[in-house]
Design an enzyme around this catalytic site. Structure first.
Site, PDB file in Angstrom:
ATOM      1  CD  GLU A  25     -36.075  -6.538   0.139  1.00 13.53           C
ATOM      2  OE1 GLU A  25     -35.645  -5.881  -0.821  1.00 13.53           O
ATOM      3  OE2 GLU A  25     -36.541  -7.681   0.002  1.00 13.53           O
TER       4      GLU A  25
ATOM      5  N   GLY B 257      -5.837 -10.729   2.288  1.00 21.83           N
ATOM      6  CA  GLY B 257      -4.788 -11.737   2.258  1.00 21.83           C
ATOM      7  C   GLY B 257      -5.298 -13.142   1.964  1.00 21.83           C
TER       8      GLY B 257
ATOM      9  CG  HIS C 234      -1.865   1.083   1.404  1.00 23.08           C
ATOM     10  ND1 HIS C 234      -2.485   1.696   0.337  1.00 23.08           N
ATOM     11  CD2 HIS C 234      -2.352   1.694   2.513  1.00 23.08           C
ATOM     12  CE1 HIS C 234      -3.303   2.634   0.792  1.00 23.08           C
ATOM     13  NE2 HIS C 234      -3.237   2.660   2.114  1.00 23.08           N
TER      14      HIS C 234
HETATM   15  P1  NDP Z   1      -1.922  -6.878   9.755  1.00 22.88           P
HETATM   16  O1  NDP Z   1      -2.839  -6.021  10.582  1.00 22.88           O
HETATM   17  O2  NDP Z   1      -2.411  -8.226   9.413  1.00 22.88           O
HETATM   18  O3  NDP Z   1      -0.542  -6.929  10.544  1.00 22.88           O
HETATM   19  C1  NDP Z   1       0.628  -7.438   9.978  1.00 22.88           C
HETATM   20  C2  NDP Z   1       1.557  -7.955  11.042  1.00 22.88           C
HETATM   21  O4  NDP Z   1       2.123  -6.888  11.809  1.00 22.88           O
HETATM   22  C3  NDP Z   1       0.899  -8.885  12.043  1.00 22.88           C
HETATM   23  O5  NDP Z   1       1.746  -9.985  12.245  1.00 22.88           O
HETATM   24  C4  NDP Z   1       0.784  -8.021  13.269  1.00 22.88           C
HETATM   25  O6  NDP Z   1       0.786  -8.772  14.452  1.00 22.88           O
HETATM   26  C5  NDP Z   1       2.058  -7.224  13.198  1.00 22.88           C
HETATM   27  N1  NDP Z   1       2.000  -6.038  14.063  1.00 22.88           N
HETATM   28  C6  NDP Z   1       0.911  -5.464  14.636  1.00 22.88           C
HETATM   29  N2  NDP Z   1       1.277  -4.400  15.376  1.00 22.88           N
HETATM   30  C7  NDP Z   1       2.611  -4.325  15.294  1.00 22.88           C
HETATM   31  C8  NDP Z   1       3.571  -3.446  15.842  1.00 22.88           C
HETATM   32  N3  NDP Z   1       3.216  -2.420  16.647  1.00 22.88           N
HETATM   33  N4  NDP Z   1       4.881  -3.645  15.543  1.00 22.88           N
HETATM   34  C9  NDP Z   1       5.257  -4.656  14.741  1.00 22.88           C
HETATM   35  N5  NDP Z   1       4.376  -5.532  14.194  1.00 22.88           N
HETATM   36  C10 NDP Z   1       3.079  -5.368  14.457  1.00 22.88           C
HETATM   37  O7  NDP Z   1      -1.524  -6.079   8.423  1.00 22.88           O
HETATM   38  P2  NDP Z   1      -2.144  -6.265   6.956  1.00 22.88           P
HETATM   39  O8  NDP Z   1      -1.610  -7.507   6.354  1.00 22.88           O
HETATM   40  O9  NDP Z   1      -3.622  -6.037   6.981  1.00 22.88           O
HETATM   41  O10 NDP Z   1      -1.509  -5.001   6.218  1.00 22.88           O
HETATM   42  C11 NDP Z   1      -0.140  -5.008   5.816  1.00 22.88           C
HETATM   43  C12 NDP Z   1       0.035  -4.069   4.638  1.00 22.88           C
HETATM   44  O11 NDP Z   1      -0.719  -4.577   3.538  1.00 22.88           O
HETATM   45  C13 NDP Z   1      -0.510  -2.658   4.887  1.00 22.88           C
HETATM   46  O12 NDP Z   1       0.312  -1.752   4.197  1.00 22.88           O
HETATM   47  C14 NDP Z   1      -1.886  -2.699   4.265  1.00 22.88           C
HETATM   48  O13 NDP Z   1      -2.363  -1.430   3.865  1.00 22.88           O
HETATM   49  C15 NDP Z   1      -1.609  -3.582   3.053  1.00 22.88           C
HETATM   50  N6  NDP Z   1      -2.784  -4.248   2.491  1.00 22.88           N
HETATM   51  C16 NDP Z   1      -3.576  -4.977   3.316  1.00 22.88           C
HETATM   52  C17 NDP Z   1      -4.650  -5.668   2.794  1.00 22.88           C
HETATM   53  C18 NDP Z   1      -5.437  -6.605   3.661  1.00 22.88           C
HETATM   54  O14 NDP Z   1      -5.897  -7.592   3.142  1.00 22.88           O
HETATM   55  N7  NDP Z   1      -5.564  -6.398   4.959  1.00 22.88           N
HETATM   56  C19 NDP Z   1      -5.010  -5.569   1.362  1.00 22.88           C
HETATM   57  C20 NDP Z   1      -4.004  -4.882   0.548  1.00 22.88           C
HETATM   58  C21 NDP Z   1      -2.965  -4.218   1.133  1.00 22.88           C
HETATM   59  P3  NDP Z   1      -0.627  -9.252  15.092  1.00 22.88           P
HETATM   60  O15 NDP Z   1      -1.189 -10.248  14.135  1.00 22.88           O
HETATM   61  O16 NDP Z   1      -0.241  -9.821  16.398  1.00 22.88           O
HETATM   62  O17 NDP Z   1      -1.470  -7.997  15.213  1.00 22.88           O
END
Ligand code: NDP
Length: 326
Positions: A224, A132, A106
């Site tokens: 609906e 994902g 992103h």
């Molecule tokens: P997630 O919310 O699934 O988090 C990714 C990972 O980061 C998880 O393992 C999470 O751990 C960990 N995490 C959470 N907080 C912290 C922290 N403070 N420090 C370090 N690690 C941390 O992310 P997404 O996969 O949703 O998003 C990742 C990227 O992909 C973003 O840029 C998003 O915009 C992009 N994106 C996401 C999509 C989606 O499907 N969600 C679609 C397309 C793009 P834990 O699981 O324990 O929270």
């Protein structure tokens, strides 16, 4: 818009290079697994939590974010957008070397300057238009999830073929990798999140409240609006055959009702609202608001979520779940 497919991408670009998935969440797990199945050498960097344990049990060499940033050649920043800046400053930047690459899913952190990479690394984006689980399921099914791809900084002179190779490794070039930019991807995404979806949410909640006050059954209203699943079918047909062409699946009465009223449905000043929303996105007002919210510990976000999850609609949905049998 230029679109690229498998034939335009070469996985050889990834040979002898280690891809570090930084953040094993929604995207990290899906992209990491797809890349591994595509023959790529993948390691995972994550904080010590359940996601870390999952990466271990999925068989990936798993370590801290800093260690993976150091060991990896191509660093896929798949952390939540709001934590990317801190993770970049603390764990990733100190481990960057010339000719490494930063890959984003992103454009947010780059578009709003939250991350300023050094000039000697490639900065690229492969941004699936899919959650994902969908990225993984489609890959396994032999298809793929569409993605926007972009190069922000081509330090190596090979950033584009690298972007293509990563898009191929996650399955995106099977469906189509659409050449975009960090700014376009971010701004369109935010326009959807800040104007289109709020309009739909507002329309559904206000319709629910209005029709309920007029004496209609609450369950019938939600069915609906969306709860029967018909709305999903309609949107699916929009994606498959087209916004207007899918009207052929509806009765003529329905078609006439929709087509004759659509031009009148939104208030006349809606274009001003769209312009304002885009200004707030492009000018960075929203990203500053969101950053201030993060720094304050998310008070407004927590309040909004609580308000939404205690709306009467939730109770009606619970009753519907009791009623509807699959
Ligand atoms: P997630 O919310 O699934 O988090 C990714 C990972 O980061 C998880 O393992 C999470 O751990 C960990 N995490 C959470 N907080 C912290 C922290 N403070 N420090 C370090 N690690 C941390 O992310 P997404 O996969 O949703 O998003 C990742 C990227 O992909 C973003 O840029 C998003 O915009 C992009 N994106 C996401 C999509 C989606 O499907 N969600 C679609 C397309 C793009 P834990 O699981 O324990 O929270």
């Amino acid at each position: 818009m230029k679109v690229y497919y498998d034939k335009d991408a070469d996985l050889e670009m990834l040979k002898g290079r280690t891809v570090a998935i930084l953040g094993y969440g929604n995207q990290g797990r899906a992209q990491g697994m797809n890349m591994r199945d595509s023959g790529v050498d993948v390691i995972v960097g994550n904080i010590r939590d359940e996601s870390f344990e999952m990466a271990v049990s999925d068989g990936f060499p798993t370590m801290s974010i800093a260690e993976a940033a150091q060991a990896g050649d191509i660093l896929c920043i798949l952390l939540p957008d709001e934590v990317q800046q801190a993770a970049f400053n603390n764990d990733i930047a100190p481990n960057l070397r010339p000719h490494k690459a930063l890959d984003f899913a992103h454009g947010y952190s780059i578009r709003y300057g939250l991350i300023s990479p050094p000039k000697d690394v490639d900065v690229i984006m492969v941004a699936p238009r899919m959650i994902g689980v969908g990225v993984r399921d489609r890959y396994l099914a032999g298809s793929g999830a569409l993605a926007f791809v972009a190069v922000e900084l081509d330090a190596s002179g090979l950033a584009w073929p690298l972007t293509m190779a990563l898009a191929k490794a996650i399955g995106a070039t099977r469906a189509g990798a659409l050449a975009s930019t960090f700014a376009e991807e971010t701004e369109l995404d935010h326009f959807m999140e800040q104007l289109v979806w709020p309009t739909i949410f507002g329309l559904f909640t206000q319709s629910f409240e209005f029709l309920r006050a007029k004496g209609y059954h609450e369950e019938a209203i939600l069915l609906e609006l969306y709860a029967s699943g018909e709305a999903c079918e309609i949107v699916q047909r929009m994606a498959e055959v087209g916004l207007f062409r899918q009207t052929a699946f509806h009765s003529q009465t329905s078609q006439y009702g929709t087509l004759s009223r659509a031009p009148l449905a939104l208030p006349k000043d809606f274009s001003a609202k769209m312009a304002k929303a885009l200004d707030v996105i492009r000018g960075g007002e929203f990203s500053r608001e969101w950053e201030a919210e993060r720094q304050a510990g998310y008070p407004e976000f927590i309040r909004l979520r609580e308000e939404a999850l205690t709306h009467r609609i939730n109770e009606v949905e619970d009753r519907l779940r009791e009623i509807i049998r699959d």
